[in-house]
Write a protein that holds these residues in place. Structure first.
Motif, short mmCIF file in Angstrom:
data_model
loop_
_atom_site.label_atom_id
_atom_site.label_comp_id
_atom_site.label_asym_id
_atom_site.label_seq_id
_atom_site.Cartn_x
_atom_site.Cartn_y
_atom_site.Cartn_z
N HIS A 1 40.90 -10.32 -22.08
CA HIS A 1 40.81 -10.88 -23.43
C HIS A 1 40.59 -12.39 -23.38
O HIS A 1 39.86 -12.94 -24.21
CB HIS A 1 42.08 -10.56 -24.23
CG HIS A 1 42.04 -11.06 -25.63
ND1 HIS A 1 41.23 -10.50 -26.59
CD2 HIS A 1 42.70 -12.08 -26.23
CE1 HIS A 1 41.39 -11.16 -27.73
NE2 HIS A 1 42.30 -12.12 -27.53
N GLY A 2 41.19 -13.04 -22.41
CA GLY A 2 41.02 -14.48 -22.27
C GLY A 2 39.62 -14.86 -21.82
O GLY A 2 39.09 -15.90 -22.22
N LEU A 3 38.99 -14.03 -20.99
CA LEU A 3 37.62 -14.31 -20.54
C LEU A 3 36.59 -14.12 -21.66
O LEU A 3 35.61 -14.83 -21.72
CB LEU A 3 37.26 -13.43 -19.35
CG LEU A 3 37.96 -13.76 -18.04
CD1 LEU A 3 37.62 -12.73 -16.98
CD2 LEU A 3 37.57 -15.14 -17.57
N ARG A 4 36.79 -13.12 -22.47
CA ARG A 4 36.02 -12.82 -23.68
C ARG A 4 34.59 -12.36 -23.46
O ARG A 4 34.07 -11.61 -24.24
CB ARG A 4 36.01 -14.01 -24.64
CG ARG A 4 37.35 -14.33 -25.19
CD ARG A 4 37.20 -15.15 -26.43
NE ARG A 4 38.50 -15.52 -26.94
CZ ARG A 4 39.09 -14.91 -27.94
NH1 ARG A 4 38.50 -13.93 -28.55
NH2 ARG A 4 40.28 -15.29 -28.34
N VAL A 5 33.87 -12.81 -22.45
CA VAL A 5 32.45 -12.49 -22.32
C VAL A 5 32.18 -12.02 -20.89
O VAL A 5 32.69 -12.56 -19.93
CB VAL A 5 31.57 -13.74 -22.60
CG1 VAL A 5 30.10 -13.43 -22.40
CG2 VAL A 5 31.82 -14.26 -24.01
N GLY A 6 31.35 -10.98 -20.77
CA GLY A 6 30.88 -10.54 -19.46
C GLY A 6 31.45 -9.19 -19.06
O GLY A 6 32.37 -8.64 -19.68
N ASN A 7 30.84 -8.68 -18.00
CA ASN A 7 31.24 -7.36 -17.50
C ASN A 7 32.66 -7.38 -16.94
O ASN A 7 33.41 -6.42 -17.08
CB ASN A 7 30.27 -6.90 -16.41
CG ASN A 7 28.89 -6.60 -16.96
OD1 ASN A 7 28.73 -6.36 -18.16
ND2 ASN A 7 27.89 -6.61 -16.09
N ILE A 8 33.02 -8.47 -16.29
CA ILE A 8 34.36 -8.56 -15.71
C ILE A 8 35.42 -8.57 -16.81
O ILE A 8 36.46 -7.92 -16.69
CB ILE A 8 34.47 -9.82 -14.83
CG1 ILE A 8 33.53 -9.68 -13.63
CG2 ILE A 8 35.90 -10.03 -14.36
CD1 ILE A 8 33.46 -10.90 -12.76
N ALA A 9 35.13 -9.28 -17.90
CA ALA A 9 36.09 -9.33 -19.00
C ALA A 9 36.29 -7.95 -19.62
O ALA A 9 37.42 -7.54 -19.89
CB ALA A 9 35.61 -10.31 -20.07
N VAL A 10 35.19 -7.22 -19.80
CA VAL A 10 35.29 -5.88 -20.38
C VAL A 10 36.03 -4.94 -19.43
O VAL A 10 36.91 -4.17 -19.85
CB VAL A 10 33.88 -5.33 -20.72
CG1 VAL A 10 33.95 -3.88 -21.14
CG2 VAL A 10 33.23 -6.17 -21.80
N GLY A 11 35.70 -5.01 -18.14
CA GLY A 11 36.39 -4.17 -17.16
C GLY A 11 37.87 -4.47 -17.07
O GLY A 11 38.70 -3.55 -17.01
N LEU A 12 38.21 -5.75 -17.05
CA LEU A 12 39.63 -6.12 -17.02
C LEU A 12 40.36 -5.64 -18.26
O LEU A 12 41.47 -5.12 -18.18
CB LEU A 12 39.79 -7.63 -16.88
CG LEU A 12 39.72 -8.22 -15.48
CD1 LEU A 12 39.72 -9.74 -15.55
CD2 LEU A 12 40.87 -7.73 -14.64
N TYR A 13 39.72 -5.82 -19.40
CA TYR A 13 40.38 -5.47 -20.65
C TYR A 13 40.63 -3.97 -20.76
O TYR A 13 41.75 -3.53 -20.97
CB TYR A 13 39.56 -5.96 -21.84
CG TYR A 13 40.23 -5.73 -23.16
CD1 TYR A 13 41.30 -6.52 -23.55
CD2 TYR A 13 39.82 -4.71 -24.01
CE1 TYR A 13 41.94 -6.32 -24.76
CE2 TYR A 13 40.46 -4.50 -25.22
CZ TYR A 13 41.51 -5.30 -25.59
OH TYR A 13 42.15 -5.09 -26.77
N PHE A 14 39.58 -3.17 -20.60
CA PHE A 14 39.75 -1.72 -20.76
C PHE A 14 40.50 -1.10 -19.59
O PHE A 14 41.31 -0.19 -19.78
CB PHE A 14 38.39 -1.04 -20.97
CG PHE A 14 37.84 -1.27 -22.34
CD1 PHE A 14 38.47 -0.73 -23.44
CD2 PHE A 14 36.72 -2.04 -22.53
CE1 PHE A 14 38.00 -0.96 -24.71
CE2 PHE A 14 36.22 -2.27 -23.80
CZ PHE A 14 36.86 -1.73 -24.89
N GLY A 15 40.28 -1.59 -18.39
CA GLY A 15 41.06 -1.11 -17.25
C GLY A 15 42.53 -1.45 -17.40
O GLY A 15 43.41 -0.64 -17.07
N GLY A 16 42.81 -2.64 -17.92
CA GLY A 16 44.19 -3.03 -18.17
C GLY A 16 44.85 -2.17 -19.23
O GLY A 16 46.01 -1.79 -19.10
N LEU A 17 44.08 -1.85 -20.27
CA LEU A 17 44.65 -0.97 -21.31
C LEU A 17 44.95 0.42 -20.76
O LEU A 17 45.98 1.01 -21.08
CB LEU A 17 43.69 -0.87 -22.50
CG LEU A 17 43.62 -2.10 -23.40
CD1 LEU A 17 42.63 -1.86 -24.53
CD2 LEU A 17 44.97 -2.46 -23.96
N VAL A 18 44.05 0.94 -19.93
CA VAL A 18 44.28 2.27 -19.34
C VAL A 18 45.51 2.24 -18.44
O VAL A 18 46.36 3.14 -18.49
CB VAL A 18 43.03 2.74 -18.56
CG1 VAL A 18 43.33 3.96 -17.71
CG2 VAL A 18 41.89 3.04 -19.51
#
Length: 136
Positions: free
Chosen positions: A96-113
């Motif tokens: 969420h802090g990164l906000r943009v990019g593939n890494i941000a999306v992967g961290l966010y959804f992987g973290g939620l899972v």
């Protein structure tokens, strides 16, 4: 808002590192306690050899000598679930802090899972322990 998001990410990472450090210290203390118990037993056995009839009685005598509960001999899945939830929360906050990019999306959804899986595991273990306590 980005300074606040950075603070939240740093806070979650600090909690994650502290939880990991606590788990490592807990494991080391558990090994140290086992070592101390076995050492005390050998000292007791040297002073009282008549209390043990043979080599086959030593494990039984060691079990009686150490008053350690049997549930401490395995992995605690509640702690594992809570640590997984904390790691997931930290990863989601970092994404969420990164906000943009593939890494941000992967961290966010992987973290939620990871957060959902860890919290589910901890809750299921808690329910199982509660039911087991009621049935006794």
């Amino acid at each position: 808002m980005s300074e606040f998001a950075g603070f939240i990410v740093a806070l979650f990472l600090l909690v994650t590192v502290l939880a990991l450090f606590g788990a490592i210290v807990r494991g080391i203390l558990h090994l140290w306690c086992d070592y101390r118990i076995k050492r005390r037993f050998l000292q007791w056995l040297a002073k009282h050899p008549e209390k043990v009839n043979g080599a086959a009685d030593i494990p039984k005598s060691l079990a009686e000598f150490s008053a350690q509960p049997p549930h401490l001999h395995g992995q605690d899945f509640a702690v594992t679930g809570l640590l997984l939830a904390v790691f997931g929360l930290a990863a989601a906050a970092a994404g969420h802090g990164l906000r943009v990019g593939n890494i941000a999306v992967g961290l966010y959804f992987g973290g939620l899972v990871c957060f959902v899986a860890g919290l589910t595991l901890a809750i299921l273990v808690g329910i199982a322990r509660f039911v087991r306590a009621l049935s006794r």
